[in-house]
Design a protein around this motif. Structure first.
Motif, PDB file in Angstrom:
ATOM      1  N   ARG A   5      -8.575 -10.725  30.367  1.00 37.29           N
ATOM      2  CA  ARG A   5      -9.142 -10.657  29.021  1.00 37.29           C
ATOM      3  C   ARG A   5      -8.832  -9.326  28.374  1.00 37.29           C
ATOM      4  O   ARG A   5      -8.551  -9.236  27.173  1.00 37.29           O
ATOM      5  CB  ARG A   5     -10.654 -10.876  29.089  1.00 37.29           C
ATOM      6  CG  ARG A   5     -11.323 -10.861  27.720  1.00 37.29           C
ATOM      7  CD  ARG A   5     -12.795 -11.189  27.805  1.00 37.29           C
ATOM      8  NE  ARG A   5     -13.497 -10.211  28.627  1.00 37.29           N
ATOM      9  CZ  ARG A   5     -14.805 -10.274  28.885  1.00 37.29           C
ATOM     10  NH1 ARG A   5     -15.518 -11.281  28.418  1.00 37.29           N
ATOM     11  NH2 ARG A   5     -15.388  -9.354  29.626  1.00 37.29           N
ATOM     12  N   ASN A   6      -8.879  -8.243  29.159  1.00 38.45           N
ATOM     13  CA  ASN A   6      -8.538  -6.929  28.630  1.00 38.45           C
ATOM     14  C   ASN A   6      -7.104  -6.887  28.128  1.00 38.45           C
ATOM     15  O   ASN A   6      -6.807  -6.291  27.081  1.00 38.45           O
ATOM     16  CB  ASN A   6      -8.727  -5.862  29.715  1.00 38.45           C
ATOM     17  CG  ASN A   6     -10.186  -5.554  29.973  1.00 38.45           C
ATOM     18  OD1 ASN A   6     -11.051  -6.064  29.253  1.00 38.45           O
ATOM     19  ND2 ASN A   6     -10.467  -4.763  30.980  1.00 38.45           N
ATOM     20  N   ILE A   7      -6.181  -7.504  28.865  1.00 38.72           N
ATOM     21  CA  ILE A   7      -4.773  -7.515  28.456  1.00 38.72           C
ATOM     22  C   ILE A   7      -4.613  -8.262  27.147  1.00 38.72           C
ATOM     23  O   ILE A   7      -3.908  -7.814  26.241  1.00 38.72           O
ATOM     24  CB  ILE A   7      -3.910  -8.148  29.555  1.00 38.72           C
ATOM     25  CG1 ILE A   7      -3.874  -7.232  30.787  1.00 38.72           C
ATOM     26  CG2 ILE A   7      -2.487  -8.398  29.065  1.00 38.72           C
ATOM     27  CD1 ILE A   7      -3.141  -7.817  31.967  1.00 38.72           C
ATOM     28  N   VAL A  37      -8.489  -9.506  17.413  1.00 46.03           N
ATOM     29  CA  VAL A  37      -9.628 -10.354  17.741  1.00 46.03           C
ATOM     30  C   VAL A  37      -9.107 -11.636  18.392  1.00 46.03           C
ATOM     31  O   VAL A  37      -7.933 -11.968  18.286  1.00 46.03           O
ATOM     32  CB  VAL A  37     -10.461 -10.713  16.489  1.00 46.03           C
ATOM     33  CG1 VAL A  37     -11.095  -9.472  15.877  1.00 46.03           C
ATOM     34  CG2 VAL A  37      -9.599 -11.438  15.450  1.00 46.03           C
ATOM     35  N   LEU A  38      -9.996 -12.350  19.047  1.00 44.67           N
ATOM     36  CA  LEU A  38      -9.618 -13.645  19.589  1.00 44.67           C
ATOM     37  C   LEU A  38      -9.497 -14.662  18.462  1.00 44.67           C
ATOM     38  O   LEU A  38     -10.159 -14.547  17.426  1.00 44.67           O
ATOM     39  CB  LEU A  38     -10.656 -14.115  20.603  1.00 44.67           C
ATOM     40  CG  LEU A  38     -10.726 -13.319  21.913  1.00 44.67           C
ATOM     41  CD1 LEU A  38     -11.867 -13.840  22.777  1.00 44.67           C
ATOM     42  CD2 LEU A  38      -9.411 -13.397  22.672  1.00 44.67           C
ATOM     43  N   LEU A  61      -0.265 -19.978  24.952  1.00 43.19           N
ATOM     44  CA  LEU A  61      -1.617 -20.482  25.168  1.00 43.19           C
ATOM     45  C   LEU A  61      -2.496 -19.455  25.883  1.00 43.19           C
ATOM     46  O   LEU A  61      -3.712 -19.408  25.659  1.00 43.19           O
ATOM     47  CB  LEU A  61      -1.579 -21.787  25.966  1.00 43.19           C
ATOM     48  CG  LEU A  61      -1.031 -23.010  25.222  1.00 43.19           C
ATOM     49  CD1 LEU A  61      -1.038 -24.230  26.139  1.00 43.19           C
ATOM     50  CD2 LEU A  61      -1.854 -23.296  23.968  1.00 43.19           C
ATOM     51  N   ALA A  62      -1.895 -18.639  26.727  1.00 40.76           N
ATOM     52  CA  ALA A  62      -2.675 -17.631  27.462  1.00 40.76           C
ATOM     53  C   ALA A  62      -3.300 -16.597  26.540  1.00 40.76           C
ATOM     54  O   ALA A  62      -4.273 -15.932  26.906  1.00 40.76           O
ATOM     55  CB  ALA A  62      -1.786 -16.941  28.494  1.00 40.76           C
ATOM     56  N   LEU A  63      -2.762 -16.447  25.326  1.00 36.50           N
ATOM     57  CA  LEU A  63      -3.283 -15.459  24.385  1.00 36.50           C
ATOM     58  C   LEU A  63      -4.510 -15.956  23.626  1.00 36.50           C
ATOM     59  O   LEU A  63      -5.101 -15.203  22.853  1.00 36.50           O
ATOM     60  CB  LEU A  63      -2.196 -15.077  23.372  1.00 36.50           C
ATOM     61  CG  LEU A  63      -0.931 -14.432  23.935  1.00 36.50           C
ATOM     62  CD1 LEU A  63       0.062 -14.170  22.825  1.00 36.50           C
ATOM     63  CD2 LEU A  63      -1.276 -13.133  24.655  1.00 36.50           C
ATOM     64  N   ILE A 108       4.094  -6.860  24.760  1.00 39.93           N
ATOM     65  CA  ILE A 108       3.943  -7.760  23.625  1.00 39.93           C
ATOM     66  C   ILE A 108       5.179  -8.629  23.482  1.00 39.93           C
ATOM     67  O   ILE A 108       5.082  -9.846  23.260  1.00 39.93           O
ATOM     68  CB  ILE A 108       3.695  -6.967  22.328  1.00 39.93           C
ATOM     69  CG1 ILE A 108       2.385  -6.188  22.432  1.00 39.93           C
ATOM     70  CG2 ILE A 108       3.644  -7.899  21.126  1.00 39.93           C
ATOM     71  CD1 ILE A 108       2.115  -5.307  21.251  1.00 39.93           C
ATOM     72  N   GLU A 109       6.361  -8.028  23.625  1.00 41.00           N
ATOM     73  CA  GLU A 109       7.594  -8.795  23.498  1.00 41.00           C
ATOM     74  C   GLU A 109       7.695  -9.858  24.583  1.00 41.00           C
ATOM     75  O   GLU A 109       8.201 -10.956  24.350  1.00 41.00           O
ATOM     76  CB  GLU A 109       8.795  -7.858  23.540  1.00 41.00           C
ATOM     77  CG  GLU A 109       8.894  -6.974  22.306  1.00 41.00           C
ATOM     78  CD  GLU A 109      10.096  -6.051  22.345  1.00 41.00           C
ATOM     79  OE1 GLU A 109      10.733  -5.956  23.410  1.00 41.00           O
ATOM     80  OE2 GLU A 109      10.396  -5.426  21.313  1.00 41.00           O
ATOM     81  N   ALA A 110       7.179  -9.554  25.764  1.00 44.20           N
ATOM     82  CA  ALA A 110       7.225 -10.534  26.850  1.00 44.20           C
ATOM     83  C   ALA A 110       6.381 -11.755  26.523  1.00 44.20           C
ATOM     84  O   ALA A 110       6.741 -12.890  26.829  1.00 44.20           O
ATOM     85  CB  ALA A 110       6.740  -9.888  28.146  1.00 44.20           C
ATOM     86  N   PHE A 111       5.222 -11.539  25.864  1.00 43.71           N
ATOM     87  CA  PHE A 111       4.351 -12.653  25.510  1.00 43.71           C
ATOM     88  C   PHE A 111       4.873 -13.422  24.313  1.00 43.71           C
ATOM     89  O   PHE A 111       4.689 -14.630  24.206  1.00 43.71           O
ATOM     90  CB  PHE A 111       2.937 -12.136  25.201  1.00 43.71           C
ATOM     91  CG  PHE A 111       2.064 -12.046  26.408  1.00 43.71           C
ATOM     92  CD1 PHE A 111       1.351 -13.154  26.847  1.00 43.71           C
ATOM     93  CD2 PHE A 111       1.946 -10.861  27.113  1.00 43.71           C
ATOM     94  CE1 PHE A 111       0.534 -13.072  27.970  1.00 43.71           C
ATOM     95  CE2 PHE A 111       1.139 -10.775  28.237  1.00 43.71           C
ATOM     96  CZ  PHE A 111       0.426 -11.875  28.675  1.00 43.71           C
ATOM     97  N   THR A 112       5.534 -12.753  23.369  1.00 43.81           N
ATOM     98  CA  THR A 112       5.957 -13.403  22.136  1.00 43.81           C
ATOM     99  C   THR A 112       7.387 -13.886  22.168  1.00 43.81           C
ATOM    100  O   THR A 112       7.849 -14.510  21.211  1.00 43.81           O
ATOM    101  CB  THR A 112       5.800 -12.438  20.945  1.00 43.81           C
ATOM    102  OG1 THR A 112       6.577 -11.268  21.193  1.00 43.81           O
ATOM    103  CG2 THR A 112       4.348 -12.040  20.754  1.00 43.81           C
ATOM    104  N   LEU A 113       8.101 -13.583  23.239  1.00 40.59           N
ATOM    105  CA  LEU A 113       9.482 -14.047  23.400  1.00 40.59           C
ATOM    106  C   LEU A 113      10.406 -13.555  22.303  1.00 40.59           C
ATOM    107  O   LEU A 113      11.325 -14.239  21.895  1.00 40.59           O
ATOM    108  CB  LEU A 113       9.539 -15.580  23.455  1.00 40.59           C
ATOM    109  CG  LEU A 113       8.760 -16.234  24.595  1.00 40.59           C
ATOM    110  CD1 LEU A 113       8.921 -17.739  24.539  1.00 40.59           C
ATOM    111  CD2 LEU A 113       9.228 -15.712  25.941  1.00 40.59           C
TER     112      LEU A 113
END
Length: 272
Positions: A5-7, A37-38, A61-63, A108-113
């Motif tokens: 959650r922190n990440i 924010v979520l 989805l993990a975000l 961030i780039e890893a999560f957003t591709l």
């Protein structure tokens, strides 16, 4: 779970810092961003059950944060008396016990591709594309703004006319349920976020880039939670609203803006 959650919160906050700097640069009327924010609970639920309508890849989805989130205030804006009001400093998606972790641009780039600038710059003349793929030429941005506005107004008015207002309790037996408008006895029904999703669907089908579209949540003068579609043009951020027939600059609406999606992603930020 706590570390994950922190990440997520760290990713959101890092994105917010970068988007805020760009939104306020040059004196153009773009909506300024605050902290990460979520996503609204209704949006997160939609994405988990209907990725096509949500518009996100499974990799994001993990975000969206934890699946069980109680106490979220619904968006409705169908003329009903609000169940509660919002204090000026209150967020629709507060998570007061979540510490924010520091994250790098590489994370961030890893999560957003894709490169950071591809998703933090609403309205740029290229699409969000995975790393290693060629950039997509967007014919939407080749149109002049007068033609862009004609299309926005036409679809805004058409959807506002075609969809009848109904709350989620009547349609689905739930307080909050994001979906495309529901057909009942040959007529379409929905509340504010359903209008948003239908307008987004029609605009993309008409050639509008997904990178120019995002969802925002606000509180109306009546105290109702409200969702609208944001469209980023070179002149600024414009709102398509089921309560207004014309595309409207965001600052001209008498709303208290709460949060907004980073275009094309599961990331959301508050409004500075």
């Amino acid at each position: 779970m706590f570390k994950a959650r922190n990440i997520v919160m760290g990713l959101l906050s890092a994105a917010a810092l970068m988007t805020s700097a760009q939104a306020q640069a040059g004196g153009m009327p773009f909506m300024p961003r605050g902290h990460g924010v979520l996503a609204p609970a209704g949006f997160a639920d939609l994405c988990r059950r209907d990725l096509e309508t949500c518009g996100l890849p499974t990799t994001q989805l993990a975000l969206l944060g934890p699946q069980s989130r109680q106490g979220m205030t619904p968006t409705s804006s169908v003329g009903l008396a609000p169940t509660r009001t919002f204090a000026p400093t209150e967020s629709l998606n507060s998570d007061s016990d979540a510490d924010v972790a520091l994250v790098s641009v590489e994370m961030i780039e890893a999560f957003t591709l894709g490169p950071v600038e591809d998703f933090v710059a609403a309205g740029q003349m290229r699409a969000f594309t995975p790393v290693g793929e060629p950039e997509t030429v967007l014919t939407w941005f080749d149109r002049n703004e007068r033609d862009q506005m004609k299309l926005l107004n036409r679809i805004n008015q058409q959807v506002n006319r075609d969809v009848k207002k109904a709350n989620d309790s009547d349609l689905y037996g739930q307080e909050e349920y994001w979906a495309l408008p529901r057909m009942v006895d040959g007529k379409l029904y929905g509340d504010c976020e359903d209008y948003v999703l239908e307008k987004r669907r029609q605009l993309i089908a008409a050639g509008v880039s997904e990178s120019a579209l995002s969802i925002a949540v606000a509180v109306t003068a009546r105290g109702e939670g409200h969702a609208v579609l944001m469209v980023s043009l070179k002149s600024g951020d414009w709102v398509l609203d089921n309560l207004t027939p014309w595309a409207t600059p965001w600052a001209d609406l008498n709303y208290r803006w709460v949060e907004r999606q980073v275009p094309g992603t599961a990331l959301w930020t508050s409004i500075a």
